[in-house]
Design an enzyme around this catalytic site. Sequence first.
Site, short mmCIF file in Angstrom:
data_model
loop_
_atom_site.label_atom_id
_atom_site.label_comp_id
_atom_site.label_asym_id
_atom_site.label_seq_id
_atom_site.Cartn_x
_atom_site.Cartn_y
_atom_site.Cartn_z
CG HIS A 220 23.63 22.31 -26.33
ND1 HIS A 220 23.21 21.50 -25.30
CD2 HIS A 220 22.50 22.71 -26.97
CE1 HIS A 220 21.91 21.40 -25.33
NE2 HIS A 220 21.44 22.12 -26.33
CG ASP A 251 25.14 20.36 -22.73
OD1 ASP A 251 25.60 21.46 -23.12
OD2 ASP A 251 24.09 19.86 -23.17
CB SER A 333 18.46 22.99 -25.09
OG SER A 333 18.31 21.86 -25.92
#
Length: 379
Positions: A220, A251, A333
């Site tokens: 993402h 992911d 992230s």
Amino acid sequence: MNEQDKYTAHNGTSHTNTQDTMGTKTSTTYVYDSQLQKKPSELQASYEKELGMHMDLMSVGSGHRSKRSHNSTRTMLASFLIGAMVVGGFAYAADRNNLFSGGSAAAGSGTAQVASGSAQQDAGLTTASLGSDATVAQIYEAASPAVVKIETYTEASRQSTMMDDPLFRQFFGGERGGEQGQEQEEQQPSDQSSGSELTLSGSGTGFFFESDGYILTNEHVVSGAKEVKVTVQGYDEPLTAQVMGSSYELDLAVLKVTSPDGKAFPSLELGNSDETRIGDSVIAIGNPYGFDQTMTMGVLSAKERPITIADDQGEHEYEHLLQTDASINPGNSGGPLLNEEGQVIGINTAVNAEAQGIGFAIPTTTISKVLEQLKTNTL
């Protein structure tokens, strides 16, 4: 209740057999007869009275030997006092030298030294020391050069102006035509001719897991990007990265950059997340809210967590995640979650925005199964 019963809550020791008026034994009650309830003056008077009676009996029974008995009493008293002094001195010395605590040094100005000394180690004790903080600093110092900042760029449509309005061009001569209009279009930059240009759309974190330029991050973080730039410590300009392979379901994504000077990149070792235990210390490194190379620390709060995240493509199901209370924020992230040995045990992925200290990371056991496929885009 008879007279005997009301002493059952006192201190001291004695026992009495109680009998009724017929001489028959009824019960035996053990009670605590307290001498501590008498005043000191009463105790002294009672002691002197008993001692005086004892001396009178000795005087009557012994006659001409009373002087010898008096000398004997004085000798016994002197011996008792000497013995008390010796015993008291030994007790003071034992307490002073800590003879009955295994030889440990007394607490004082050297408390920190004692905490990490061999005396407690021999006794099987473990204590925190300044060495633990130094270890965390060393882990960060060794790992941070391998952690990179990832910035993604996407196309942004060119904003319309009055010149783009057909009615405006009709009345004010803005209509392009003939050779003049064609020449102006040829002079436009290629990105403008397509009606769009690249603009910064987001940022995240990644890390080198191989020294030849392979970077691991979240899918993402790079999803939908037209161009990916990677900022590496030691380089003045960001490096352009190529997305080698990605997986929306997991992911995960692998990027590749080329070293301008041909040198190897620093890299992090992937550890085994199955060997971690709840309560283990963990370290997260990332770029939350643009604060580059931020380190946070916490513990492994839980394992095998399933969560659901809603995104542009719907609900995204995650399984087997690691949960930690180390601070995870937007921009973290794709960054590494490290164990106490500096090995990567997970990739920081999500956080519960409505709570504090509830972050999640994809474990390396999941990553290792698909890493080679991500590198070759065969997943």
